[in-house]
Design an enzyme around this catalytic site. Structure first.
Site, PDB file in Angstrom:
ATOM      1  CD  GLN A 149     -19.179  13.505 -35.470  1.00  0.00           C
ATOM      2  OE1 GLN A 149     -19.835  14.105 -34.824  1.00  0.00           O
ATOM      3  NE2 GLN A 149     -19.279  12.030 -35.733  1.00  0.00           N
ATOM      4  CG  ASP A 171     -14.047   0.173 -37.761  1.00  0.00           C
ATOM      5  OD1 ASP A 171     -12.983  -0.196 -38.564  1.00  0.00           O
ATOM      6  OD2 ASP A 171     -14.346  -0.518 -36.794  1.00  0.00           O
ATOM      7  N   GLY A 172     -15.011   4.986 -37.398  1.00  0.00           N
ATOM      8  CA  GLY A 172     -16.060   6.135 -37.657  1.00  0.00           C
ATOM      9  C   GLY A 172     -15.256   7.044 -38.561  1.00  0.00           C
ATOM     10  CD  GLU A 205     -15.816  12.088 -40.318  1.00  0.00           C
ATOM     11  OE1 GLU A 205     -15.276  12.959 -41.185  1.00  0.00           O
ATOM     12  OE2 GLU A 205     -15.845  12.231 -39.257  1.00  0.00           O
ATOM     13  N   GLY A 207      -8.580   3.650 -33.233  1.00  0.00           N
ATOM     14  CA  GLY A 207      -9.315   3.936 -32.329  1.00  0.00           C
ATOM     15  C   GLY A 207      -9.767   2.709 -31.472  1.00  0.00           C
ATOM     16  CG  ASP A 227     -21.753  -0.127 -31.617  1.00  0.00           C
ATOM     17  OD1 ASP A 227     -20.622  -0.729 -31.151  1.00  0.00           O
ATOM     18  OD2 ASP A 227     -22.084  -0.394 -32.727  1.00  0.00           O
ATOM     19  NE  ARG A 242     -15.120   2.731 -27.542  1.00  0.00           N
ATOM     20  CZ  ARG A 242     -16.253   3.007 -28.258  1.00  0.00           C
ATOM     21  NH1 ARG A 242     -17.381   3.012 -27.998  1.00  0.00           N
ATOM     22  NH2 ARG A 242     -15.935   3.154 -29.700  1.00  0.00           N
ATOM     23  CD  GLU A 252     -19.115   7.156 -36.126  1.00  0.00           C
ATOM     24  OE1 GLU A 252     -19.506   8.394 -35.496  1.00  0.00           O
ATOM     25  OE2 GLU A 252     -18.260   6.682 -35.377  1.00  0.00           O
TER      26      GLU A 252
HETATM   27  P1  ADP Z   1     -13.053   5.358 -32.122  1.00  0.00           P
HETATM   28  O1  ADP Z   1     -13.029   3.878 -32.711  1.00  0.00           O
HETATM   29  O2  ADP Z   1     -12.433   5.725 -31.056  1.00  0.00           O
HETATM   30  O3  ADP Z   1     -14.651   5.709 -32.141  1.00  0.00           O
HETATM   31  P2  ADP Z   1     -13.315   6.661 -34.651  1.00  0.00           P
HETATM   32  O4  ADP Z   1     -12.303   6.816 -35.523  1.00  0.00           O
HETATM   33  O5  ADP Z   1     -14.508   5.865 -34.863  1.00  0.00           O
HETATM   34  O6  ADP Z   1     -12.792   6.504 -33.138  1.00  0.00           O
HETATM   35  O7  ADP Z   1     -13.954   8.246 -34.524  1.00  0.00           O
HETATM   36  C1  ADP Z   1     -15.020   8.341 -33.475  1.00  0.00           C
HETATM   37  C2  ADP Z   1     -15.763   9.674 -34.024  1.00  0.00           C
HETATM   38  O8  ADP Z   1     -14.767  10.801 -33.916  1.00  0.00           O
HETATM   39  C3  ADP Z   1     -16.162   9.685 -35.316  1.00  0.00           C
HETATM   40  O9  ADP Z   1     -17.375  10.018 -35.265  1.00  0.00           O
HETATM   41  C4  ADP Z   1     -15.359  10.655 -36.344  1.00  0.00           C
HETATM   42  O10 ADP Z   1     -16.287  11.349 -37.114  1.00  0.00           O
HETATM   43  C5  ADP Z   1     -15.297  11.738 -35.106  1.00  0.00           C
HETATM   44  N1  ADP Z   1     -14.017  12.553 -35.707  1.00  0.00           N
HETATM   45  C6  ADP Z   1     -13.196  12.603 -36.431  1.00  0.00           C
HETATM   46  N2  ADP Z   1     -12.252  13.555 -36.321  1.00  0.00           N
HETATM   47  C7  ADP Z   1     -12.414  14.153 -35.362  1.00  0.00           C
HETATM   48  C8  ADP Z   1     -11.829  15.142 -34.574  1.00  0.00           C
HETATM   49  N3  ADP Z   1     -10.749  15.979 -34.940  1.00  0.00           N
HETATM   50  N4  ADP Z   1     -12.351  15.640 -33.405  1.00  0.00           N
HETATM   51  C9  ADP Z   1     -13.363  15.034 -32.849  1.00  0.00           C
HETATM   52  N5  ADP Z   1     -14.219  13.839 -33.540  1.00  0.00           N
HETATM   53  C10 ADP Z   1     -13.535  13.468 -34.519  1.00  0.00           C
HETATM   54 MG    MG Z   2     -16.180   4.343 -33.906  1.00  0.00          MG
END
Ligand code: ADP
Ligand code: MG
Length: 575
Positions: free
Chosen positions: A195, A219-220, A224, A249, A313, A326, A554
């Site tokens: 993260q 979107d997470g 970032e 995601g 969420d 989910r 987030e």
């Molecule tokens: P999802 O839609 O499944 O939630 P996201 O793209 O929103 O997927 O990412 C979820 C979280 O994972 C975000 O908080 C992101 O910052 C974090 N993240 C990004 N890269 C990694 C990584 N390599 N390992 C773990 N978490 C990560």
């Molecule tokens: Mg997300």
């Protein structure tokens, strides 16, 4: 007459028919030419007229006969175009994209060089038209076709291998990369290791070398990226870098919203829908949001949430591996274990934007002082060169387009239609020998001066509406969709300048909530009497007890926040 080029070619590999081929500003048309009887063409082929809209074309390569092939003339040159047609496969299903390549055979000249020059002329004309450039005309009316090809596009590609069911890297390698190669887009791949990896990387990146950033994740990860861009000292330019998003995601609200706005079929193949947008490279303004908390500022492109939907969420993240479902499953769980949330919401209503695409005149807020002072902005200030990250940092440079093309052939197995695959006896001729036009410069739209919004510590202004009490949902979105089947704000557009604030008070029943969640799949929830969806320019949320707050899905640890729309601050790639 907007004709650009006209000639006669055969279409490889069915080379018994000679076609009149005409390139217009909006389409390419080819039909068997009158001479065909002499060429031995069948009568049936004489009725075939093909028209391919350039809206459906993403690229053009020049090809030649492979060295080792002896059955074909080596003096022949070829140019092929990659089209993704909208087709209606089954009666009850919606339209979907189907790939088709057209390979034109250029065999007019004795020498290979002569034929190559003709292929290059068509390639250049096509590529310039695909970039939306209006070709100049001579006094005689003929189109002037530039000698050089348009500048190649270079994208920074960021993949979160842990997003959703964990397939983002596979999606990129097997589905996205081949299409980028067809569109002549080179890339550098960053596979995130943790993260905030992407955020830190973005903060120290030399952005000038990139035409855009492509995110393959939920979107997470984009959250970032935007926060990394806004924490840069040059945020005003940085935030203008075109961003593409491929849904990988479990929450893919923006990707879904972009396709919805562009009227592009999404559900049948979300990856193709999103990737074609990136390949076409059309740029749309995107509203962002400044979210102030006592600990610092955050930037959002999608949602700010509190109440049951924020709980869903975050609590459903343990089910990330099952994808978007989910949210639905956890919604049932949360409705069954229903809670209410005590707090105060104050908001500045916006004029409802007209549907005809004209932005609302009242929604012209601009960041007062968007240079953020976040609690974590103490992170690295050093400007590491982008190409030399510590221990390789998960970076991989793309192969050139022709080599990328070789990968393309391997990854098309699942495509049954023979027209999709290029003949193995031909190979792509590198465009590297061609001169390239310089990258176009982008005119910056200066931000409006500070607009006198209250800060988080100021009292709420008189023209804001204040409501206090028990709520079940307070949730806002800048965009229409929170996910594939979460049609939250049916009237929202990418740059309408408003956030859509949805409220359900604490006296709603379980049945009403289930009805709301079901109706939201089609966007019908807006008609329910206990649901209010209000377009706003800004709002302040004060939770009276500890509870979950989310920004773009987030978790944000705060009881108080103030959010306001930053109209058209970002730029997004769309089909
Ligand atoms: P999802 O839609 O499944 O939630 P996201 O793209 O929103 O997927 O990412 C979820 C979280 O994972 C975000 O908080 C992101 O910052 C974090 N993240 C990004 N890269 C990694 C990584 N390599 N390992 C773990 N978490 C990560
Ligand atoms: Mg997300």
């Amino acid at each position: 007459m907007d004709r650009v080029l006209k000639d006669t070619f055969r279409l490889y590999p069915n080379t018994d028919v000679l076609y009149d081929v005409e390139l217009f500003e909006k389409c390419i048309v080819f039909e068997p030419c009158a001479k065909n009887n002499a060429c031995g063409g069948s009568d049936r082929s004489a009725t075939l007229r093909n028209q391919v809209s350039l809206d459906e074309v993403i690229g053009c390569h020049v090809m030649k006969v492979a060295e080792e092939v002896t059955s074909l003339k080596h003096s022949v040159s070829y140019f092929c175009i990659y089209a993704y047609h909208l087709v209606q496969k089954r009666k009850n299903a919606g339209p979907r994209r189907q790939k088709r390549t057209y390979v034109f055979e250029v065999d007019k000249e004795v020498s290979y060089e002569g034929n190559l020059a003709v292929s290059r002329l068509w390639q250049s004309a096509l590529l310039w038209l695909l970039r939306g450039v209006k070709l100049q005309r001579t006094t005689g009316g003929g189109a002037v076709i530039p000698q050089e090809l348009p500048a190649q596009r270079h994208y920074l590609v960021i993949v979160n291998p842990k997003s959703g069911p964990g397939r983002s890297l596979e999606i990129f390698l097997h589905r996205v990369r081949p299409i980028l190669a067809e569109a002549d887009i080179s890339h550098l791949l960053l596979v995130t290791e943790r993260q905030n990896h992407a955020k830190e990387f973005i903060k120290s990146l030399n952005l000038k070398q990139w035409s855009g950033i492509l995110v393959i994740s939920g979107d997470g990860l984009l959250f970032e990226v935007y926060n990394g861009l806004m924490e840069r000292p040059d945020w005003e330019q940085a935030v203008k870098i075109p961003i593409g998003i491929i849904p990988g995601g479990s929450g893919n609200g923006l990707a879904r919203s972009i396709s919805h706005t562009a009227n592009e079929p999404y559900v049948s193949d979300p990856i193709v829908a999103a990737t074609l947008g990136v390949a076409k490279g059309r740029i749309s303004p995107l509203d962002l949001m400044l979210v102030e908390t006592p600990k610092g500022a955050l930037y959002s492109f999608l949602t700010v949430g509190w109440g049951i939907m924020a709980d869903i969420d975050i609590e459903s993240e343990r089910l990330r591996a099952i994808g978007e479902i989910r949210f639905t499953l956890w919604a049932f769980w949360r409705v069954f274990n229903l809670r209410t949330y005590q707090g105060r919401i104050s908001y500045l209503p916006a004029t409802v934007p007209p549907k005809n695409g004209v932005p609302p005149s009242t929604a012209s807020a601009a960041p007062k002082n968007p240079a953020p002072q976040t609690s974590n902005s103490s992170a690295s200030n050093d400007r590491r060169p982008a190409s030399v990250p510590a221990n390789n940092g998960g970076l991989h440079r793309s192969q050139s387009a022709p080599e990328g093309y070789a990968n393309l052939n391997q990854s098309q197995e699942e495509l049954a239609d023979g027209d999709n695959v290029l003949p193995a006896e031909l190979e792509v001729v590198a465009d590297s020998s061609m001169t390239r036009a310089p990258e176009p410069t982008v005119a910056e739209t200066p931000l409006a001066p500070p607009d006198g919004f209250p800060s988080l510590d100021d009292p709420v202004p008189d023209d804001w509406t204040v409501e206090e009490g028990r709520f079940i949902i307070i949730y806002s979105s800048l965009q229409s969709h929170l996910g594939t089947n979460l049609f939250f704000a049916p009237e929202a557009r990418l740059d309408d300048g408003v956030a859509w604030l949805l409220m359900i008070r604490g006296d709603a029943t379980r049945l009403q909530l289930l009805t709301y969640f079901k109706a939201q799949e089609e966007g019908h929830h807006v008609d329910l009497p206990y649901v209010r969806l209000i377009p706003v320019r800004a709002f302040r949320l004060e939770a009276f007890a500890n509870s979950t707050v989310t920004v773009d899905g987030e978790l944000v640890r705060t009881k108080v926040l103030q959010a306001r729309v930053l109209p058209s601050l970002g730029r997004i790639l769309t089909i």
